[in-house]
Design a protein around this motif. Structure first.
Motif, PDB file in Angstrom:
ATOM      1  N   VAL A 153       0.815  -1.303  -0.010  1.00 15.95           N
ATOM      2  CA  VAL A 153       0.026  -0.007  -0.009  1.00 15.95           C
ATOM      3  C   VAL A 153       0.917   1.324   0.132  1.00 15.95           C
ATOM      4  CG1 VAL A 153      -1.724   1.143   1.217  1.00 15.95           C
ATOM      5  CG2 VAL A 153      -1.734  -1.166   1.300  1.00 15.95           C
ATOM      6  N   SER A 154       0.696   2.241  -0.905  1.00 17.78           N
ATOM      7  CA  SER A 154       1.470   3.216  -0.973  1.00 17.78           C
ATOM      8  C   SER A 154       0.731   4.499  -0.207  1.00 17.78           C
ATOM      9  CB  SER A 154       1.558   3.868  -2.481  1.00 17.78           C
ATOM     10  OG  SER A 154       2.242   5.146  -2.749  1.00 17.78           O
ATOM     11  N   ILE A 155       1.212   5.202   0.409  1.00 22.52           N
ATOM     12  CA  ILE A 155       0.798   6.261   1.273  1.00 22.52           C
ATOM     13  C   ILE A 155       1.339   7.604   1.162  1.00 22.52           C
ATOM     14  CG2 ILE A 155       0.173   6.643   3.771  1.00 22.52           C
ATOM     15  CD1 ILE A 155       0.883   3.605   4.396  1.00 22.52           C
ATOM     16  N   PRO A 156       0.717   8.380   0.715  1.00 20.54           N
ATOM     17  CA  PRO A 156       1.236   9.764   0.492  1.00 20.54           C
ATOM     18  C   PRO A 156       1.650  10.443   1.989  1.00 20.54           C
ATOM     19  CG  PRO A 156      -0.901   9.646  -0.807  1.00 20.54           C
ATOM     20  CD  PRO A 156      -0.576   8.583   0.067  1.00 20.54           C
ATOM     21  N   ASN A 157       2.840  11.249   1.888  1.00 24.93           N
ATOM     22  CA  ASN A 157       3.124  11.741   3.238  1.00 24.93           C
ATOM     23  C   ASN A 157       4.130  12.900   3.309  1.00 24.93           C
ATOM     24  OD1 ASN A 157       3.684  11.410   6.187  1.00 24.93           O
ATOM     25  ND2 ASN A 157       5.694  10.533   5.941  1.00 24.93           N
ATOM     26  N   LYS A 158       3.593  13.716   2.356  1.00 27.88           N
ATOM     27  CA  LYS A 158       4.013  14.962   2.039  1.00 27.88           C
ATOM     28  C   LYS A 158       4.466  15.933   3.160  1.00 27.88           C
ATOM     29  CE  LYS A 158       2.398  15.265  -2.749  1.00 27.88           C
ATOM     30  NZ  LYS A 158       1.695  15.939  -3.942  1.00 27.88           N
ATOM     31  N   GLY A 159       3.518  15.848   4.159  1.00 27.60           N
ATOM     32  CA  GLY A 159       3.839  16.523   5.356  1.00 27.60           C
ATOM     33  C   GLY A 159       5.071  16.087   6.338  1.00 27.60           C
ATOM     34  N   GLY A 160       5.350  14.793   6.062  1.00 29.07           N
ATOM     35  CA  GLY A 160       6.324  14.041   6.996  1.00 29.07           C
ATOM     36  C   GLY A 160       5.874  13.581   8.032  1.00 29.07           C
ATOM     37  N   THR A 161       4.494  13.605   8.302  1.00 28.94           N
ATOM     38  CA  THR A 161       3.877  12.971   9.438  1.00 28.94           C
ATOM     39  C   THR A 161       4.251  11.725   9.932  1.00 28.94           C
ATOM     40  OG1 THR A 161       2.072  14.503   9.102  1.00 28.94           O
ATOM     41  CG2 THR A 161       1.567  13.023  10.929  1.00 28.94           C
ATOM     42  N   LEU A 162       4.220  10.864   9.194  1.00 29.57           N
ATOM     43  CA  LEU A 162       4.544   9.235   9.330  1.00 29.57           C
ATOM     44  C   LEU A 162       6.022   9.159   9.325  1.00 29.57           C
ATOM     45  CD1 LEU A 162       1.495   7.688   7.184  1.00 29.57           C
ATOM     46  CD2 LEU A 162       1.793   8.289   9.860  1.00 29.57           C
ATOM     47  N   ILE A 163       6.596   7.900  10.192  1.00 29.95           N
ATOM     48  CA  ILE A 163       8.019   7.818   9.859  1.00 29.95           C
ATOM     49  C   ILE A 163       7.863   6.190   9.793  1.00 29.95           C
ATOM     50  CG2 ILE A 163       8.633   9.792  11.403  1.00 29.95           C
ATOM     51  CD1 ILE A 163       8.747   8.076  13.746  1.00 29.95           C
ATOM     52  N   SER A 164       9.119   5.838   9.232  1.00 29.17           N
ATOM     53  CA  SER A 164       9.439   4.359   9.417  1.00 29.17           C
ATOM     54  C   SER A 164       9.348   3.625  10.646  1.00 29.17           C
ATOM     55  CB  SER A 164      10.655   4.326   8.593  1.00 29.17           C
ATOM     56  OG  SER A 164      10.731   4.754   7.335  1.00 29.17           O
ATOM     57  N   GLY A 165       8.907   2.479  10.606  1.00 29.68           N
ATOM     58  CA  GLY A 165       8.862   1.509  11.687  1.00 29.68           C
ATOM     59  C   GLY A 165       7.636   1.565  12.423  1.00 29.68           C
ATOM     60  N   LEU A 166       6.675   2.746  12.296  1.00 31.14           N
ATOM     61  CA  LEU A 166       5.489   2.439  13.117  1.00 31.14           C
ATOM     62  C   LEU A 166       4.481   1.482  12.440  1.00 31.14           C
ATOM     63  CD1 LEU A 166       4.833   6.402  13.263  1.00 31.14           C
ATOM     64  CD2 LEU A 166       5.603   5.114  14.979  1.00 31.14           C
ATOM     65  N   TYR A 167       3.725   1.132  13.685  1.00 28.34           N
ATOM     66  CA  TYR A 167       2.753  -0.193  13.201  1.00 28.34           C
ATOM     67  C   TYR A 167       1.494   0.379  12.934  1.00 28.34           C
ATOM     68  CZ  TYR A 167       0.121  -4.473  13.904  1.00 28.34           C
ATOM     69  OH  TYR A 167      -0.749  -5.534  13.759  1.00 28.34           O
ATOM     70  N   ALA A 168       0.828  -0.020  11.692  1.00 26.84           N
ATOM     71  CA  ALA A 168      -0.447   0.332  11.158  1.00 26.84           C
ATOM     72  C   ALA A 168      -1.190  -0.694  11.291  1.00 26.84           C
ATOM     73  CB  ALA A 168       0.055   1.019   9.789  1.00 26.84           C
ATOM     74  N   ASP A 169      -2.611  -0.339  11.478  1.00 32.09           N
ATOM     75  CA  ASP A 169      -3.631  -1.596  11.409  1.00 32.09           C
ATOM     76  C   ASP A 169      -4.838  -0.573  10.602  1.00 32.09           C
ATOM     77  OD1 ASP A 169      -5.455  -3.356  11.873  1.00 32.09           O
ATOM     78  OD2 ASP A 169      -5.663  -2.951  14.146  1.00 32.09           O
ATOM     79  N   GLY A 170      -5.119  -1.342   9.161  1.00 31.48           N
ATOM     80  CA  GLY A 170      -6.193  -0.824   8.422  1.00 31.48           C
ATOM     81  C   GLY A 170      -7.212  -1.734   8.024  1.00 31.48           C
ATOM     82  N   ARG A 171      -7.742  -1.264   6.841  1.00 23.13           N
ATOM     83  CA  ARG A 171      -8.555  -1.797   6.181  1.00 23.13           C
ATOM     84  C   ARG A 171      -8.796  -1.421   4.826  1.00 23.13           C
ATOM     85  NH1 ARG A 171     -13.781  -2.433   7.980  1.00 23.13           N
ATOM     86  NH2 ARG A 171     -14.617  -4.646   7.330  1.00 23.13           N
ATOM     87  N   VAL A 172      -8.765  -2.519   3.963  1.00 22.02           N
ATOM     88  CA  VAL A 172      -8.769  -2.228   2.478  1.00 22.02           C
ATOM     89  C   VAL A 172     -10.506  -2.058   2.078  1.00 22.02           C
ATOM     90  CG1 VAL A 172      -8.568  -3.265  -0.071  1.00 22.02           C
ATOM     91  CG2 VAL A 172      -6.928  -3.541   1.707  1.00 22.02           C
ATOM     92  N   SER A 173     -10.621  -0.779   1.363  1.00 19.13           N
ATOM     93  CA  SER A 173     -12.249  -0.230   1.451  1.00 19.13           C
ATOM     94  C   SER A 173     -12.627  -0.996  -0.079  1.00 19.13           C
ATOM     95  CB  SER A 173     -12.082   1.244   1.362  1.00 19.13           C
ATOM     96  OG  SER A 173     -11.741   1.531   2.649  1.00 19.13           O
ATOM     97  N   SER A 174     -12.970  -2.330  -0.051  1.00 20.59           N
ATOM     98  CA  SER A 174     -13.589  -3.024  -1.352  1.00 20.59           C
ATOM     99  C   SER A 174     -14.741  -2.457  -1.751  1.00 20.59           C
ATOM    100  CB  SER A 174     -13.538  -4.422  -1.037  1.00 20.59           C
ATOM    101  OG  SER A 174     -12.050  -4.875  -0.633  1.00 20.59           O
ATOM    102  N   ARG A 175     -15.554  -2.268  -0.876  1.00 21.60           N
ATOM    103  CA  ARG A 175     -16.882  -1.790  -1.059  1.00 21.60           C
ATOM    104  C   ARG A 175     -17.397  -0.714  -0.020  1.00 21.60           C
ATOM    105  NH1 ARG A 175     -21.751  -4.967  -1.889  1.00 21.60           N
ATOM    106  NH2 ARG A 175     -21.002  -6.381  -0.092  1.00 21.60           N
TER     107      ARG A 175
END
Length: 385
Positions: free
Chosen positions: A264-286
């Motif tokens: 999953v590619s995630i825009p991060n132009k503001g530099g908010t996110l950093i490498s190594g953080l744990y993410a928990d999400g959902r693929v929005s199929s419908r």
């Protein structure tokens, strides 16, 4: 007559007491019938959206990162970047001792100049020999000798140029430079360290785009496609929601876990996110919009699903029609039977008999006050009336 006048007041008093008792008994009976429901046992039907798709989790990494390694052996004479510092492409990060390599470069450069001069002389001799042969002034073997000398001089020039290119490359490698715009995430050397070819010196990351590498069960593969939106939360950013898109889906299934890897590619132009953080999400199929309620508010034990609502202070059972469900968020869409703003009973409160008067008790203002659940009027009228 005197005896009769005494009994009449006593009889009237007895009737008055009996009437008062009956009135209190009736009031108590009405009060006992009303149940108090705490706010933890109700849900409000609201407009919202229900999303259906596989859940994913994993660690965030920079989509573009590089480890800058030493290309030559030598001593680090200086470093010009620290961890967390922004750098531009080509910017100097450090230098390796170049004294010996600079001498080799200058020697190779002189050798090229000499070879060029020799090649030029040999070429002029060849041209002169060709002219003299046409005039009959020299023999054929003299021309062949001139040709051999010219070829040898040209080969010597090419060899000198190759040696100069190698010396130039080695000399240039004494300067450690950034491969692209980014941030220094790791520094492995300091001035005075002696390094060998291949040693890690700096790690540069481009934080403008992050990626999440995750895996989903193979039986949910039909719900995945490149470009699908992904919504997720990140450890350390409570209450914030981030969005990305599926950019790659592995063409093979892991034979051990029977899962498919996705990126999953995630825009991060503001530099908010950093490498190594744990993410928990959902693929929005419908995704579908409409009236959404918790699954716990719907009774599906009967032939038709139903909800218990509070209308005009009484419990009413209403049959409903269900739409799409979201198992992860534990919500369901109601397509018929419920309106926005309706109060629904959940949990133990769903067992209240339809027609029973109820009232919703607001949450306590003091944290030390026990939470209200489903109780009879005896719990709320212990002081009596």
């Amino acid at each position: 007559m005197r005896r009769t006048s005494i009994y009449i007041p006593i009889a009237l008093a007895t009737l008055t007491i009996a009437a008062g008792c009956k009135r209190k008994t009736a009031d108590a009976a009405d009060t006992v019938q009303q149940l108090v429901v705490g706010t933890e046992n109700i849900a409000i039907a609201r407009n919202g959206s229900v999303t259906n798709g596989p859940a994913i989790s994993g660690s965030l990494d920079a989509e573009l990162d590089a480890t800058v390694r030493a290309q030559i052996a030598g001593s680090i004479v200086s470093t010009g970047a620290e961890v967390g510092q922004s750098v531009r492409k080509g910017q100097t990060l450090g230098r390796i001792d170049a004294l010996g390599l600079q001498d080799a470069y200058l020697s190779a450069k002189s050798a090229v100049s000499s070879a060029e001069a020799n090649a030029a002389v040999a070429q002029r001799n060849l041209q002169r020999s060709q002219t003299l042969l046409q005039a009959g002034a020299i023999a054929q073997r003299d021309l062949e000798t001139a040709q051999t000398q010219a070829s040898s001089a040209e080969a010597a020039l090419e060899d000198a140029k190759a040696r100069l290119a190698t010396a130039q490359k080695n000399f240039d490698n004494t300067r450690i430079s950034a491969p692209f715009d980014g941030i220094v995430s790791q520094k492995s050397v300091s001035a005075g360290d002696v390094v060998q070819p291949g040693a890690a010196l700096f790690t540069i990351v481009d934080p403008s785009t992050m990626r999440l590498v995750a895996a989903v069960p193979s039986d949910q593969l039909s719900m995945l496609r490149v470009g699908t939106d992904v919504t997720f939360t990140v450890t350390g950013y409570a209450g914030q929601e981030f969005h990305g898109k599926v950019t790659r889906v592995s063409p093979s299934v892991d034979p051990t876990t029977r899962q498919v890897q996705i990126i999953v590619s995630i825009p991060n132009k503001g530099g908010t996110l950093i490498s190594g953080l744990y993410a928990d999400g959902r693929v929005s199929s419908r995704t579908q919009k409409g009236i959404v309620v918790p699954m716990a508010a719907v009774d599906t034990r009967m032939q038709r699903p139903a909800v218990a609502t509070v209308k005009n202070g009484k419990v009413t059972r209403v049959d409903v029609s269900l739409g799409m469900r979201d198992p992860t968020a534990e919500t369901v869409q109601i397509t018929n039977g419920v309106s926005v703003g309706d109060t629904l009973l959940v949990g133990a409160a769903q067992g209240i008999t339809p027609g029973t008067p109820v009232r919703v008790q607001p949450p306590p203002s003091d944290a030390s006050t026990p939470k209200a659940g489903v109780a009879t009027s005896g719990d709320t009228n212990s002081s009596g009336q």
